[in-house]
Design a protein around this motif. Structure first.
Motif, PDB file in Angstrom:
ATOM      1  N   PRO A  89      16.280  -3.776   2.628  1.00  0.00           N
ATOM      2  CA  PRO A  89      15.197  -3.077   1.465  1.00  0.00           C
ATOM      3  C   PRO A  89      14.379  -4.583   1.544  1.00  0.00           C
ATOM      4  O   PRO A  89      14.905  -5.506   0.991  1.00  0.00           O
ATOM      5  CB  PRO A  89      15.780  -2.350   0.593  1.00  0.00           C
ATOM      6  N   ILE A  90      13.256  -4.136   1.389  1.00  0.00           N
ATOM      7  CA  ILE A  90      11.951  -4.960   0.858  1.00  0.00           C
ATOM      8  C   ILE A  90      11.448  -5.310   0.300  1.00  0.00           C
ATOM      9  O   ILE A  90      11.242  -3.703  -0.450  1.00  0.00           O
ATOM     10  CB  ILE A  90      11.396  -5.903   2.236  1.00  0.00           C
ATOM     11  N   GLN A 126      14.800 -11.888   1.398  1.00  0.00           N
ATOM     12  CA  GLN A 126      15.131 -11.244  -0.001  1.00  0.00           C
ATOM     13  C   GLN A 126      15.131 -12.353  -1.568  1.00  0.00           C
ATOM     14  O   GLN A 126      15.830 -13.524  -1.145  1.00  0.00           O
ATOM     15  CB  GLN A 126      16.249 -10.358  -0.367  1.00  0.00           C
ATOM     16  N   ARG A 127      14.597 -11.950  -2.297  1.00  0.00           N
ATOM     17  CA  ARG A 127      14.752 -12.987  -3.750  1.00  0.00           C
ATOM     18  C   ARG A 127      16.100 -13.639  -3.841  1.00  0.00           C
ATOM     19  O   ARG A 127      17.085 -12.347  -3.793  1.00  0.00           O
ATOM     20  CB  ARG A 127      13.952 -13.132  -4.607  1.00  0.00           C
ATOM     21  N   TYR A 182       6.494  -0.848   9.309  1.00  0.00           N
ATOM     22  CA  TYR A 182       5.963  -0.195   8.990  1.00  0.00           C
ATOM     23  C   TYR A 182       4.994  -0.511   8.108  1.00  0.00           C
ATOM     24  O   TYR A 182       3.444   0.695   7.566  1.00  0.00           O
ATOM     25  CB  TYR A 182       5.200   1.179  10.454  1.00  0.00           C
ATOM     26  N   ASN A 183       5.132  -0.261   7.115  1.00  0.00           N
ATOM     27  CA  ASN A 183       4.486  -0.699   5.918  1.00  0.00           C
ATOM     28  C   ASN A 183       3.399  -1.790   5.698  1.00  0.00           C
ATOM     29  O   ASN A 183       3.725  -2.572   5.961  1.00  0.00           O
ATOM     30  CB  ASN A 183       5.100  -0.689   4.460  1.00  0.00           C
ATOM     31  N   TYR A 203       0.867  -1.106   0.124  1.00  0.00           N
ATOM     32  CA  TYR A 203      -0.259  -0.277   0.335  1.00  0.00           C
ATOM     33  C   TYR A 203       0.642   0.832   0.081  1.00  0.00           C
ATOM     34  O   TYR A 203       2.308   1.364   0.515  1.00  0.00           O
ATOM     35  CB  TYR A 203      -1.090   0.195   1.039  1.00  0.00           C
ATOM     36  N   ASP A 204       0.003   2.059  -0.009  1.00  0.00           N
ATOM     37  CA  ASP A 204       0.845   3.806  -0.904  1.00  0.00           C
ATOM     38  C   ASP A 204       2.397   3.742  -1.545  1.00  0.00           C
ATOM     39  O   ASP A 204       2.478   4.926  -2.052  1.00  0.00           O
ATOM     40  CB  ASP A 204       1.668   4.122   1.450  1.00  0.00           C
ATOM     41  N   GLY A 205       2.300   2.393  -2.073  1.00  0.00           N
ATOM     42  CA  GLY A 205       2.683   3.088  -3.514  1.00  0.00           C
ATOM     43  C   GLY A 205       4.597   3.407  -3.471  1.00  0.00           C
ATOM     44  O   GLY A 205       5.385   3.475  -4.638  1.00  0.00           O
ATOM     45  N   VAL A 206       5.235   2.640  -2.174  1.00  0.00           N
ATOM     46  CA  VAL A 206       6.328   2.717  -2.120  1.00  0.00           C
ATOM     47  C   VAL A 206       6.660   1.389  -3.080  1.00  0.00           C
ATOM     48  O   VAL A 206       6.248   0.681  -3.307  1.00  0.00           O
ATOM     49  CB  VAL A 206       6.614   2.148  -1.126  1.00  0.00           C
ATOM     50  N   THR A 207       8.408   1.505  -3.498  1.00  0.00           N
ATOM     51  CA  THR A 207       9.111   0.658  -4.076  1.00  0.00           C
ATOM     52  C   THR A 207       9.690   0.163  -3.504  1.00  0.00           C
ATOM     53  O   THR A 207      10.225  -1.328  -3.259  1.00  0.00           O
ATOM     54  CB  THR A 207       9.870   1.229  -5.556  1.00  0.00           C
ATOM     55  N   GLN A 208      10.496   0.442  -2.587  1.00  0.00           N
ATOM     56  CA  GLN A 208      11.184  -0.115  -1.240  1.00  0.00           C
ATOM     57  C   GLN A 208      10.722  -0.169  -0.347  1.00  0.00           C
ATOM     58  O   GLN A 208       9.985   1.070   0.560  1.00  0.00           O
ATOM     59  CB  GLN A 208      12.357   0.290  -0.571  1.00  0.00           C
TER      60      GLN A 208
END
Length: 345
Positions: A334-335, A285-286, A262-263, A253-258
């Motif tokens: 980063p996820i 991470q893949r 709390y995302n 949600y909220d359009g973040v790329t990383q």
């Protein structure tokens, strides 16, 4: 009156899906902690434990504790030793009481498991629905005064196919993204994008809905779905799933790329796959695919997939049949979309 005892051994083996998991005290843990306003059970647990989600799970299996949320700002938690084993107990006025009287739980006072402000919109407003909902749900047939869009406080919209009585609460939604399984391409659900909410001010066909709060503009063709404006505060018991789980993050949600702490993310597994609210998963991470030039020169397999790397922890807070919503509790790196979520450890 309920009795409350908060107990946690420094090294307690708890079985999850047949695998023993151990709650370990942090090397730098305090001996005393005063609960602060704004704390969560997860935060407090992280003060004492290397894996904070294990503490609420021990509360959950402790028959002495009926509700782990009976902890309030100002309460004193102390590390003590009983029969040679360390425990966290609740103290009163600095004096340790192994069975203190618990205060009556009142809304908004007790410490929650995770920050509810982060997930409340996804418990009341945002939804994932079956695609057929948008073919059968009541819909906005017109807007007042021949407007093209609406959504301001007090605006009225006219809805067909709605039989609810005056005063009933409804949300207005628009069809959003489709959620598909990355591996099978199965349609898992459709995002119902929250636009506004209001109450039925006049019954009939069409009914009149008066908007009291809006996020986005309302258009003809948007649908109306029943709304529970005052759900009971959720009580989560963080724990590992009892069966092996391998899920993927298919949306954020909220359009973040990383994706970070709390995302809110969507997983491609739901209740039909055994996931429940409160389940905790580790995020990996893949493994990146690379071309091994040296192997290619030697005539070997040049296409290599690097190992998965642990990237954080999430907790599921809402489940649907085929998908789940989860809150990222911590992120060590980063996820990204399509990263993997598995059982802890």
């Amino acid at each position: 009156m309920k009795k409350l005892i908060i107990a946690l051994t420094a090294s307690v083996a708890v079985l999850f899906g047949g695998v023993a998991q151990t709650a370990e005290l942090r090397d730098n843990h305090p001996d005393t902690y005063v609960v602060q306003k704004g704390d969560t059970l997860w935060d407090i647990s992280a003060t004492f434990l290397t894996d904070p989600w294990l503490w609420p799970e021990i509360w959950h299996v402790n028959p002495k504790v009926e509700n782990p949320h009976l902890i309030y700002p100002g309460d004193i938690l102390k590390l003590v030793y009983i029969d040679g084993k360390p425990y966290i107990v609740k103290a009163s006025d600095g004096t340790i009481k192994l069975r203190p009287e618990a205060r009556v739980l009142s809304e908004g006072d007790a410490i929650t498991t995770i920050p509810l402000s982060m997930i409340k919109p996804y418990l009341i407003d945002e939804m994932v629905v079956d695609p057929s909902v948008f073919e059968t749900a009541p819909y906005v047939v017109d807007l007042e005064e021949e407007r093209l869009i609406s959504g301001g406080f007090g605006d009225r919209v006219y809805i067909r196919g709605l039989s609810a009585g005056s005063g009933s609460a409804y949300g207005l939604y628009r069809k959003g993204k489709e959620y598909r399984d990355p591996e099978t391409d199965e349609l898992l659900g459709v995002e119902a994008r929250y636009l506004a909410n209001g109450n039925i001010s006049r019954e009939g066909d069409p009914s009149t809905l008066t908007i009291k709060k809006s996020k986005l503009e309302v258009l003809k063709g948007d649908v109306a779905l029943p709304r529970n404006e005052n759900p009971l505060p959720p009580v989560y018991a963080p724990r590992a799933p009892e069966t092996d789980v391998k899920a993927q993050i298919i949306s954020v949600y909220d359009g973040v790329t990383q994706i970070g702490q709390y995302n809110v993310v969507t997983l491609n597994k739901g209740s039909r796959d055994g996931l429940e609210e409160g389940h905790v998963l580790s995020v990996y991470q893949r493994g990146k695919k690379i071309h091994d030039e040296i192997a290619a020169e030697r005539g070997g397999d040049a296409e290599v997939t690097l190992p998965e790397e642990h990237a954080g922890t999430l907790m599921i807070f809402r489940t649907y049949d085929k998908v789940s919503l989860a809150l990222i509790m911590n992120a060590t790196r980063p996820i990204h979309l399509f990263d993997i979520a598995r059982n802890p450890y």
